[in-house]
Design a protein around this motif. Structure first.
Motif, PDB file in Angstrom:
ATOM      1  N   LEU B  47       0.848  -1.206   0.103  1.00  0.00           N
ATOM      2  CA  LEU B  47      -0.037  -0.074  -0.037  1.00  0.00           C
ATOM      3  C   LEU B  47       0.833   1.399  -0.185  1.00  0.00           C
ATOM      4  CD1 LEU B  47      -2.878   0.820   0.066  1.00  0.00           C
ATOM      5  CD2 LEU B  47      -2.936   0.763   2.770  1.00  0.00           C
ATOM      6  N   ILE B  48       1.739   1.466   0.844  1.00  0.00           N
ATOM      7  CA  ILE B  48       2.555   2.656   1.178  1.00  0.00           C
ATOM      8  C   ILE B  48       3.810   2.193   2.138  1.00  0.00           C
ATOM      9  CG2 ILE B  48       1.184   3.471   3.025  1.00  0.00           C
ATOM     10  CD1 ILE B  48       1.580   6.269   2.032  1.00  0.00           C
ATOM     11  N   SER B  49       4.882   3.010   1.992  1.00  0.00           N
ATOM     12  CA  SER B  49       5.991   2.897   2.681  1.00  0.00           C
ATOM     13  C   SER B  49       6.516   4.010   3.145  1.00  0.00           C
ATOM     14  CB  SER B  49       7.046   1.843   1.764  1.00  0.00           C
ATOM     15  OG  SER B  49       7.570   2.698   0.898  1.00  0.00           O
ATOM     16  N   ILE B  50       7.436   4.185   4.159  1.00  0.00           N
ATOM     17  CA  ILE B  50       8.193   5.353   4.579  1.00  0.00           C
ATOM     18  C   ILE B  50       9.529   5.138   5.148  1.00  0.00           C
ATOM     19  CG2 ILE B  50       7.241   5.169   7.016  1.00  0.00           C
ATOM     20  CD1 ILE B  50       7.111   8.359   6.942  1.00  0.00           C
ATOM     21  N   SER B  51      10.476   5.797   4.747  1.00  0.00           N
ATOM     22  CA  SER B  51      11.773   5.534   5.317  1.00  0.00           C
ATOM     23  C   SER B  51      11.976   6.251   6.673  1.00  0.00           C
ATOM     24  CB  SER B  51      12.820   6.076   3.958  1.00  0.00           C
ATOM     25  OG  SER B  51      14.080   6.316   4.727  1.00  0.00           O
ATOM     26  N   SER B  52      13.055   5.835   7.291  1.00  0.00           N
ATOM     27  CA  SER B  52      13.084   6.413   8.590  1.00  0.00           C
ATOM     28  C   SER B  52      13.697   7.986   8.511  1.00  0.00           C
ATOM     29  CB  SER B  52      14.085   5.762   9.358  1.00  0.00           C
ATOM     30  OG  SER B  52      15.407   5.481   8.833  1.00  0.00           O
ATOM     31  N   ILE B  53      14.101   8.197   7.241  1.00  0.00           N
ATOM     32  CA  ILE B  53      14.569   9.612   7.247  1.00  0.00           C
ATOM     33  C   ILE B  53      13.561  10.655   7.043  1.00  0.00           C
ATOM     34  CG2 ILE B  53      16.912   8.899   6.209  1.00  0.00           C
ATOM     35  CD1 ILE B  53      15.942   9.712   3.489  1.00  0.00           C
ATOM     36  N   LYS B  54      12.186  10.101   6.765  1.00  0.00           N
ATOM     37  CA  LYS B  54      11.105  10.927   6.795  1.00  0.00           C
ATOM     38  C   LYS B  54      10.021  10.700   8.037  1.00  0.00           C
ATOM     39  CE  LYS B  54      10.888  11.124   1.647  1.00  0.00           C
ATOM     40  NZ  LYS B  54       9.705  10.738   0.562  1.00  0.00           N
ATOM     41  N   ASP B  55       9.338  11.550   8.149  1.00  0.00           N
ATOM     42  CA  ASP B  55       8.288  11.461   9.041  1.00  0.00           C
ATOM     43  C   ASP B  55       6.874  11.475   8.763  1.00  0.00           C
ATOM     44  OD1 ASP B  55       8.770  14.876  10.616  1.00  0.00           O
ATOM     45  OD2 ASP B  55       7.803  13.945   8.547  1.00  0.00           O
ATOM     46  N   LYS B  56       6.814  11.627   7.377  1.00  0.00           N
ATOM     47  CA  LYS B  56       5.265  11.593   6.733  1.00  0.00           C
ATOM     48  C   LYS B  56       5.614  11.147   5.181  1.00  0.00           C
ATOM     49  CE  LYS B  56       1.508  14.755   5.344  1.00  0.00           C
ATOM     50  NZ  LYS B  56       1.027  15.947   5.746  1.00  0.00           N
ATOM     51  N   ASN B  57       4.519  10.043   4.770  1.00  0.00           N
ATOM     52  CA  ASN B  57       4.375  10.036   3.364  1.00  0.00           C
ATOM     53  C   ASN B  57       3.128   9.880   2.951  1.00  0.00           C
ATOM     54  OD1 ASN B  57       5.353   9.418   0.677  1.00  0.00           O
ATOM     55  ND2 ASN B  57       5.593   7.130   1.060  1.00  0.00           N
ATOM     56  N   GLU B  58       2.596  10.606   1.931  1.00  0.00           N
ATOM     57  CA  GLU B  58       1.355  10.484   1.600  1.00  0.00           C
ATOM     58  C   GLU B  58       1.001   9.970   0.174  1.00  0.00           C
ATOM     59  OE1 GLU B  58       0.097  14.692   1.961  1.00  0.00           O
ATOM     60  OE2 GLU B  58      -2.066  14.216   1.506  1.00  0.00           O
ATOM     61  N   ASP B  59       0.182   9.257  -0.206  1.00  0.00           N
ATOM     62  CA  ASP B  59      -0.166   8.778  -1.482  1.00  0.00           C
ATOM     63  C   ASP B  59      -1.881   8.708  -1.562  1.00  0.00           C
ATOM     64  OD1 ASP B  59       0.463   5.485  -3.221  1.00  0.00           O
ATOM     65  OD2 ASP B  59      -0.604   7.569  -3.892  1.00  0.00           O
ATOM     66  N   GLY B  60      -2.472   9.947  -2.258  1.00  0.00           N
ATOM     67  CA  GLY B  60      -3.883   9.659  -2.095  1.00  0.00           C
ATOM     68  C   GLY B  60      -4.591   9.972  -0.889  1.00  0.00           C
ATOM     69  N   ARG B  61      -5.432   9.191  -0.820  1.00  0.00           N
ATOM     70  CA  ARG B  61      -6.237   8.958   0.334  1.00  0.00           C
ATOM     71  C   ARG B  61      -5.383   8.423   1.931  1.00  0.00           C
ATOM     72  NH1 ARG B  61     -10.054   5.705   1.149  1.00  0.00           N
ATOM     73  NH2 ARG B  61      -9.593   4.509  -0.828  1.00  0.00           N
ATOM     74  N   PHE B  62      -4.242   7.975   1.375  1.00  0.00           N
ATOM     75  CA  PHE B  62      -3.292   7.315   2.480  1.00  0.00           C
ATOM     76  C   PHE B  62      -2.043   7.943   2.789  1.00  0.00           C
ATOM     77  CE2 PHE B  62      -5.621   3.228   1.898  1.00  0.00           C
ATOM     78  CZ  PHE B  62      -6.029   3.350   0.727  1.00  0.00           C
ATOM     79  N   THR B  63      -1.831   8.199   4.197  1.00  0.00           N
ATOM     80  CA  THR B  63      -0.848   8.939   4.752  1.00  0.00           C
ATOM     81  C   THR B  63      -0.266   8.061   5.872  1.00  0.00           C
ATOM     82  OG1 THR B  63      -1.744  11.073   4.238  1.00  0.00           O
ATOM     83  CG2 THR B  63      -0.048  10.863   5.662  1.00  0.00           C
ATOM     84  N   VAL B  64       1.008   7.881   5.724  1.00  0.00           N
ATOM     85  CA  VAL B  64       1.686   7.217   6.882  1.00  0.00           C
ATOM     86  C   VAL B  64       2.713   8.207   7.599  1.00  0.00           C
ATOM     87  CG1 VAL B  64       3.424   6.384   5.339  1.00  0.00           C
ATOM     88  CG2 VAL B  64       3.278   5.114   7.602  1.00  0.00           C
ATOM     89  N   PHE B  65       2.487   8.205   8.936  1.00  0.00           N
ATOM     90  CA  PHE B  65       3.213   8.768   9.879  1.00  0.00           C
ATOM     91  C   PHE B  65       4.331   7.980  10.687  1.00  0.00           C
ATOM     92  CE2 PHE B  65       1.030  12.781   9.264  1.00  0.00           C
ATOM     93  CZ  PHE B  65      -0.237  12.595   8.971  1.00  0.00           C
ATOM     94  N   LEU B  66       5.447   8.463  10.642  1.00  0.00           N
ATOM     95  CA  LEU B  66       6.422   7.807  11.634  1.00  0.00           C
ATOM     96  C   LEU B  66       7.010   8.779  12.566  1.00  0.00           C
ATOM     97  CD1 LEU B  66       8.256   5.402  11.979  1.00  0.00           C
ATOM     98  CD2 LEU B  66       9.866   6.628  10.313  1.00  0.00           C
ATOM     99  N   ASN B  67       6.945   8.157  13.770  1.00  0.00           N
ATOM    100  CA  ASN B  67       7.652   8.814  15.131  1.00  0.00           C
ATOM    101  C   ASN B  67       8.706   7.781  15.598  1.00  0.00           C
ATOM    102  OD1 ASN B  67       8.189   9.760  17.633  1.00  0.00           O
ATOM    103  ND2 ASN B  67       5.867  10.469  17.854  1.00  0.00           N
ATOM    104  N   LYS B  68       9.869   8.117  15.233  1.00  0.00           N
ATOM    105  CA  LYS B  68      10.947   7.292  15.576  1.00  0.00           C
ATOM    106  C   LYS B  68      11.390   7.388  16.973  1.00  0.00           C
ATOM    107  CE  LYS B  68      13.596   9.238  12.629  1.00  0.00           C
ATOM    108  NZ  LYS B  68      12.800  10.095  11.595  1.00  0.00           N
TER     109      LYS B  68
END
Lengths: 114, 113
Positions: B47-68
């Motif tokens: 569905l969606i991914s995120i690298s640890s160098i980011k804290d947010k990645n968005e793709d259309g209706r889907f957003t992933v947030f990362l709090n390291k």
């Protein structure tokens, strides 16, 4: 493009029998992964191959399980002898590049051992 | 020892509202994270991914947030649609020569019309 192909989709066998699950990865993918999904343990990685060579089989539960990849387009997971606790859904997945995040999964084989 | 945990086995939301799926991890070596969606009798699909160098990645209706710092990530679906009803798996991996993914047990999302 065809996705990852697994066969059979369903397998019912009796305890003690040999079971062979088959997988055809996506053409051009260098990595192939075998997973097992159960209610208790979720989705577990069993083994993975890179360029047909087994890299990490630390997830294989015991010696009754073995996996081979004789060529880039075919892999098997064998259980001999099978036991009722092996009942699960087995997924094969493949990915294209070293370090690529995304793995593409097949539809799975639902194994029932009576 | 579960390294990736999805503590909510199920979630039910109304169509049009926000769905928030949560995931916690314990291994500090994880540096990329993915969400997969799975329909019955099918394999998981990315569905969606995120690298640890980011804290947010968005793709259309889907957003992933990362709090390291909290070792926590979440998937937001806005607006939720009935077709989003599925099991969602959180997965984590580390770079270098290790291409293994560790999966959570999944959260069943039901979006009611």
């Amino acid at each position: 493009d065809a996705g990852v192909i697994q066969s059979p989709r369903h397998e019912v066998t009796e305890m003690g029998q040999e079971v062979t699950l088959r997988c055809k990865p996506i053409s051009g993918h260098d990595y192939l992964f075998w997973y097992r999904q159960t209610m208790m343990r979720g989705l577990e990685l069993l083994i993975y191959f890179n360029n047909n060579v087994p890299i990490d089989d630390s997830g294989m539960p015991e010696d009754r399980f073995s996996a081979k990849m004789p060529n880039a387009s075919f892999s098997t997971l064998k259980i001999q002898p099978s036991e009722p606790r092996d009942s699960a859904v087995y997924f094969c997945a493949s990915s294209r590049l070293a370090g690529a995040n995304e793995q593409f999964f097949g539809p799975g084989t639902r194994l029932t051992v009576l | 020892d579960q390294q990736v945990k999805q503590n909510s086995p199920s979630l039910s939301v109304q169509e049009g509202r926000i769905s928030i799926l949560n995931c916690d991890y314990t291994n500090s070596m994880f540096d990329y994270f993915l969400w997969y969606k799975k329909y019955p009798a099918e394999g998981p699909t990315f569905l969606i991914s995120i690298s640890s160098i980011k804290d947010k990645n968005e793709d259309g209706r889907f957003t992933v947030f990362l709090n390291k710092s909290a070792k926590h990530l979440s998937l937001h679906i806005v607006p939720s649609q009935p077709g989003d009803s599925a099991v969602y798996f959180c997965a984590a991996g580390s770079g270098g020569s290790n291409y293994k993914l560790t999966f959570g047990k999944g959260t069943l999302l039901t979006v009611n019309p």
